[in-house]
Enzyme design. Structure first.
Site, mmCIF file in Angstrom:
data_model
loop_
_atom_site.group_PDB
_atom_site.id
_atom_site.type_symbol
_atom_site.label_atom_id
_atom_site.label_comp_id
_atom_site.label_asym_id
_atom_site.label_seq_id
_atom_site.Cartn_x
_atom_site.Cartn_y
_atom_site.Cartn_z
ATOM 1 N N LYS A 31 0.829 -1.204 0.000
ATOM 2 C CA LYS A 31 0.000 0.000 0.000
ATOM 3 C C LYS A 31 0.861 1.251 0.000
ATOM 4 O O LYS A 31 0.359 2.360 -0.039
ATOM 5 C CB LYS A 31 -0.884 0.021 1.252
ATOM 6 C CG LYS A 31 -2.033 -0.960 1.203
ATOM 7 C CD LYS A 31 -3.005 -0.691 2.338
ATOM 8 C CE LYS A 31 -4.150 -1.667 2.350
ATOM 9 N NZ LYS A 31 -5.103 -1.473 1.251
ATOM 10 N N GLU B 278 -7.155 -9.023 -0.653
ATOM 11 C CA GLU B 278 -7.194 -10.216 0.196
ATOM 12 C C GLU B 278 -8.541 -10.419 0.882
ATOM 13 O O GLU B 278 -8.873 -11.536 1.248
ATOM 14 C CB GLU B 278 -6.081 -10.158 1.247
ATOM 15 C CG GLU B 278 -6.367 -9.298 2.479
ATOM 16 C CD GLU B 278 -6.629 -7.827 2.159
ATOM 17 O OE1 GLU B 278 -6.021 -7.307 1.215
ATOM 18 O OE2 GLU B 278 -7.457 -7.212 2.846
ATOM 19 N N ARG C 297 -11.607 -10.383 -0.190
ATOM 20 C CA ARG C 297 -12.517 -11.282 -0.907
ATOM 21 C C ARG C 297 -12.054 -12.731 -0.801
ATOM 22 O O ARG C 297 -12.866 -13.642 -0.874
ATOM 23 C CB ARG C 297 -12.650 -10.831 -2.366
ATOM 24 C CG ARG C 297 -11.388 -10.948 -3.167
ATOM 25 C CD ARG C 297 -11.421 -10.098 -4.413
ATOM 26 N NE ARG C 297 -11.338 -8.669 -4.101
ATOM 27 C CZ ARG C 297 -11.364 -7.709 -5.014
ATOM 28 N NH1 ARG C 297 -11.497 -8.009 -6.289
ATOM 29 N NH2 ARG C 297 -11.281 -6.448 -4.654
#
Ligand SMILES: [Zn+2]
Length: 172
Positions: free
Chosen positions: A81, A154, A156
């Site tokens: 991120k 991640e 889902r």
């Protein structure tokens, strides 16, 4: 808090509330590769906790399941991120909502209309030598193959395998 310490807190709370909870044994999660994959970069394995509330009065045959994801930390994995990582401990809010729902049902003395399973899949999406990679292939609990396109997607994965697990217990 990581998925291990979170699981321990949930078990402790369940005792206090006098609600049975199952901390699903790792041996039962072997075929849930999506759930496991998300924590591969973490020091701890993924966890699955399940509360079961049964109706007191009715004997409905139907059952239902509620699932909330618990990403104790979401670094985004290997793709990362970068500078958007702050507050990513909050990625467990879905599971916290499910936990609060159980507490409120129990404390409020509410009855459920049918047997209800509350599933809390817990994981931590970290960077590490064993972390899942883009292009990796994993198989869901019900046998579908999934290719990782982005390691930051991640949530889902965790939800999909928890839903597979819910499907299995709803059938029994
Ligand atoms: Zn993510």
């Amino acid at each position: 808090m990581n998925q291990k310490t979170y699981a321990e807190v949930i078990v402790k709370l369940a005792k206090q509330w006098k609600v049975p909870v199952e901390r699903v044994d790792k041996s039962k999660l072997k075929n849930y590769q999506l759930l496991n994959a998300v924590s591969q970069g973490s020091e701890h394995d993924s966890e699955l906790l399940i509360f079961t509330l049964k109706p007191k009065k009715t004997k409905a045959k139907a059952a239902t399941a509620v699932v909330g994801k618990g990403l104790c930390y979401d670094s985004g994995g290997l793709i990362g991120k970068q500078d958007h990582m702050k507050s990513m401990k909050e990625d467990m809010a879905g599971s916290a909502s499910v936990l609060a729902t159980v507490l409120n049902l129990v404390k409020g003395g509410y009855d459920v209309k049918q047997t209800t399973y509350f599933l809390l899949p817990l994981a931590e999406n970290m960077m590490g030598q064993n972390a899942m990679r883009a292009d990796d292939l994993y198989t869901t609990g019900d046998g579908k193959q999934v290719e990782i396109a982005h390691t930051d997607a991640e949530g889902r994965l965790v939800l999909a395998d928890a839903i597979c697990y819910a499907k299995r217990i709803l059938k029994t």
